[in-house]
Design a protein around this motif. Sequence first.
Motif, PDB file in Angstrom:
ATOM      1  N   ILE A 240       8.835  40.725 -26.757  1.00 59.49           N
ATOM      2  CA  ILE A 240       8.140  40.370 -27.481  1.00 59.49           C
ATOM      3  C   ILE A 240       7.112  39.275 -26.392  1.00 59.49           C
ATOM      4  CG2 ILE A 240       7.661  38.630 -29.185  1.00 59.49           C
ATOM      5  CD1 ILE A 240      10.434  39.283 -30.169  1.00 59.49           C
ATOM      6  N   VAL A 241       5.713  40.006 -26.432  1.00 50.79           N
ATOM      7  CA  VAL A 241       4.554  39.091 -25.619  1.00 50.79           C
ATOM      8  C   VAL A 241       3.975  37.531 -26.147  1.00 50.79           C
ATOM      9  CG1 VAL A 241       2.410  39.622 -24.393  1.00 50.79           C
ATOM     10  CG2 VAL A 241       4.124  41.551 -24.060  1.00 50.79           C
ATOM     11  N   LEU A 242       3.955  37.117 -25.692  1.00 48.72           N
ATOM     12  CA  LEU A 242       3.165  35.789 -25.800  1.00 48.72           C
ATOM     13  C   LEU A 242       2.404  35.385 -25.389  1.00 48.72           C
ATOM     14  CD1 LEU A 242       6.844  33.755 -27.079  1.00 48.72           C
ATOM     15  CD2 LEU A 242       5.421  35.719 -28.582  1.00 48.72           C
ATOM     16  N   GLY A 243       1.305  34.550 -26.511  1.00 45.20           N
ATOM     17  CA  GLY A 243       0.282  34.132 -25.290  1.00 45.20           C
ATOM     18  C   GLY A 243       0.344  32.724 -26.578  1.00 45.20           C
ATOM     19  N   TYR A 244      -0.273  32.089 -25.272  1.00 45.32           N
ATOM     20  CA  TYR A 244      -0.316  30.153 -25.536  1.00 45.32           C
ATOM     21  C   TYR A 244      -1.636  30.006 -24.943  1.00 45.32           C
ATOM     22  CZ  TYR A 244       4.718  30.542 -26.969  1.00 45.32           C
ATOM     23  OH  TYR A 244       5.691  30.421 -27.994  1.00 45.32           O
TER      24      TYR A 244
ATOM     25  N   ALA B  50      -5.325  35.624 -23.458  1.00 45.06           N
ATOM     26  CA  ALA B  50      -4.039  34.466 -23.220  1.00 45.06           C
ATOM     27  C   ALA B  50      -4.726  33.273 -21.552  1.00 45.06           C
ATOM     28  CB  ALA B  50      -3.776  34.212 -24.020  1.00 45.06           C
ATOM     29  N   GLU B  51      -4.651  32.051 -22.382  1.00 47.27           N
ATOM     30  CA  GLU B  51      -4.143  31.151 -21.358  1.00 47.27           C
ATOM     31  C   GLU B  51      -3.273  31.638 -20.780  1.00 47.27           C
ATOM     32  OE1 GLU B  51      -7.929  28.219 -22.242  1.00 47.27           O
ATOM     33  OE2 GLU B  51      -6.273  27.678 -23.532  1.00 47.27           O
ATOM     34  N   VAL B  52      -2.110  31.337 -21.147  1.00 45.76           N
ATOM     35  CA  VAL B  52      -0.840  31.009 -20.639  1.00 45.76           C
ATOM     36  C   VAL B  52      -0.126  32.484 -21.361  1.00 45.76           C
ATOM     37  CG1 VAL B  52       1.249  30.683 -20.630  1.00 45.76           C
ATOM     38  CG2 VAL B  52      -0.969  29.107 -19.881  1.00 45.76           C
ATOM     39  N   THR B  53       0.421  33.680 -20.689  1.00 44.09           N
ATOM     40  CA  THR B  53       1.292  34.471 -21.234  1.00 44.09           C
ATOM     41  C   THR B  53       2.116  34.178 -20.957  1.00 44.09           C
ATOM     42  OG1 THR B  53      -1.353  36.365 -21.228  1.00 44.09           O
ATOM     43  CG2 THR B  53       1.216  37.060 -21.572  1.00 44.09           C
ATOM     44  N   VAL B  54       3.297  34.861 -21.606  1.00 40.63           N
ATOM     45  CA  VAL B  54       4.488  35.021 -21.186  1.00 40.63           C
ATOM     46  C   VAL B  54       5.342  35.995 -22.372  1.00 40.63           C
ATOM     47  CG1 VAL B  54       4.983  32.501 -20.594  1.00 40.63           C
ATOM     48  CG2 VAL B  54       5.665  33.680 -23.406  1.00 40.63           C
ATOM     49  N   GLN B  55       6.317  36.183 -21.756  1.00 44.82           N
ATOM     50  CA  GLN B  55       7.300  37.682 -22.474  1.00 44.82           C
ATOM     51  C   GLN B  55       9.361  37.052 -22.553  1.00 44.82           C
ATOM     52  OE1 GLN B  55       6.735  41.377 -20.261  1.00 44.82           O
ATOM     53  NE2 GLN B  55       8.374  41.188 -19.122  1.00 44.82           N
ATOM     54  N   ILE B  56       9.700  37.426 -24.076  1.00 45.64           N
ATOM     55  CA  ILE B  56      11.113  37.395 -24.227  1.00 45.64           C
ATOM     56  C   ILE B  56      11.707  39.312 -23.480  1.00 45.64           C
ATOM     57  CG2 ILE B  56      12.407  36.520 -26.243  1.00 45.64           C
ATOM     58  CD1 ILE B  56      10.539  35.045 -26.383  1.00 45.64           C
ATOM     59  N   ARG B  57      12.294  39.492 -23.434  1.00 48.05           N
ATOM     60  CA  ARG B  57      12.974  40.396 -23.220  1.00 48.05           C
ATOM     61  C   ARG B  57      14.363  40.472 -22.825  1.00 48.05           C
ATOM     62  NH1 ARG B  57      14.938  41.072 -18.240  1.00 48.05           N
ATOM     63  NH2 ARG B  57      13.813  40.441 -16.491  1.00 48.05           N
TER      64      ARG B  57
ATOM     65  N   ALA C 198       3.770  36.734 -17.620  1.00 49.21           N
ATOM     66  CA  ALA C 198       3.901  38.546 -17.848  1.00 49.21           C
ATOM     67  C   ALA C 198       2.729  38.328 -18.309  1.00 49.21           C
ATOM     68  CB  ALA C 198       4.884  38.587 -19.766  1.00 49.21           C
ATOM     69  N   THR C 199       2.505  39.750 -17.522  1.00 48.61           N
ATOM     70  CA  THR C 199       1.164  39.701 -18.215  1.00 48.61           C
ATOM     71  C   THR C 199       0.496  41.008 -18.919  1.00 48.61           C
ATOM     72  OG1 THR C 199       0.435  41.681 -16.837  1.00 48.61           O
ATOM     73  CG2 THR C 199      -0.088  39.740 -15.326  1.00 48.61           C
ATOM     74  N   SER C 200      -0.429  41.282 -20.088  1.00 50.05           N
ATOM     75  CA  SER C 200      -0.519  41.905 -20.423  1.00 50.05           C
ATOM     76  C   SER C 200      -1.784  42.701 -20.945  1.00 50.05           C
ATOM     77  CB  SER C 200      -0.293  42.065 -22.087  1.00 50.05           C
ATOM     78  OG  SER C 200      -0.626  42.649 -22.944  1.00 50.05           O
ATOM     79  N   VAL C 201      -2.417  43.701 -21.483  1.00 49.94           N
ATOM     80  CA  VAL C 201      -3.792  44.469 -21.249  1.00 49.94           C
ATOM     81  C   VAL C 201      -3.845  43.550 -22.585  1.00 49.94           C
ATOM     82  CG1 VAL C 201      -4.240  45.988 -19.544  1.00 49.94           C
ATOM     83  CG2 VAL C 201      -3.005  46.949 -21.724  1.00 49.94           C
ATOM     84  N   LYS C 202      -3.316  43.771 -23.555  1.00 48.24           N
ATOM     85  CA  LYS C 202      -3.529  43.510 -25.312  1.00 48.24           C
ATOM     86  C   LYS C 202      -3.305  42.013 -25.160  1.00 48.24           C
ATOM     87  CE  LYS C 202      -1.005  48.071 -26.669  1.00 48.24           C
ATOM     88  NZ  LYS C 202      -0.118  48.109 -27.922  1.00 48.24           N
ATOM     89  N   VAL C 203      -3.200  41.068 -24.204  1.00 47.61           N
ATOM     90  CA  VAL C 203      -2.708  40.008 -25.095  1.00 47.61           C
ATOM     91  C   VAL C 203      -3.657  39.250 -23.348  1.00 47.61           C
ATOM     92  CG1 VAL C 203      -1.790  37.505 -25.102  1.00 47.61           C
ATOM     93  CG2 VAL C 203      -0.288  39.723 -25.959  1.00 47.61           C
TER      94      VAL C 203
END
Length: 246
Positions: free
Chosen positions: A201-205, A181-188, A174-179
């Motif tokens: 749910i957007v997750l940054g790692y 992070a080096e790695v960004t994913v989402q759960i939908r 995923a990509t997000s203007v709010k997160v």
Amino acid sequence: MKLAGSTALTVFLAAAAFPVAGEVFEFSGTAKQDGKVLYQEDHRVEGTCSEGVFAPVNHQVSYRTPESRDEFASKMLSYNSSPFRPQLEFRQPTFGEALTVTYPQEQALNIVWQSPAGDTREFMVPFDQSLVVDSGFDYFVRANWERVQQGESVEFRFLAPTRGDHYGFVLEPATSVKVNAEVTVQIRPTSLVLRFLVDPIVLGYSSDGALTDYLGLTNIRQDAESNHIAHIRYQVARLPDCELTR
């Protein structure tokens, strides 16, 4: 001397065959909504190093008010059978809420939920190996680390404990203007109906697999009818002496 050497070698090989116990992973999070701090989380995960990768055993979470740092909710997780499906005990006394998830059968879990309305509901829910429960999502992401970074999507089932059921979800890049992070994913959700009701749910790692951001619906109540939607930013206080992912 030869016998002593053989005994020492046997002990060494036996020890190497089992995970090294006593590893600790600690991190904290600050939940914000529209720039306002809602609460803070303190996490302590005790685990083992298994083949050089951290495996959780017990996980304690303390939810605290930002001003006084008083605890207003708590969560205990035990990863006895699977890192994806922990046993769970969650309490939020302010709303009179309590939730437990246990596994009395190999392919069926038990939920007991004391709701803010004061009633208690119990569910027995069958499941298969695709199910992810609560914080098990974190280890599910790490288990699929390479696949997601290569652009793949991974489908799974996610438990909705207060509904006594689980639903289809997908983990994807995923990509997000709010997160940031080096790695960004989402759960939908995979269901078209749920997509209208539940935002991803957007997750940054970090690149080493530590959770840095959580953006979405939380398990902390805003009121008796709804939970907070927040951006939680995490900071690591202590890493285990082995990798979080590989």
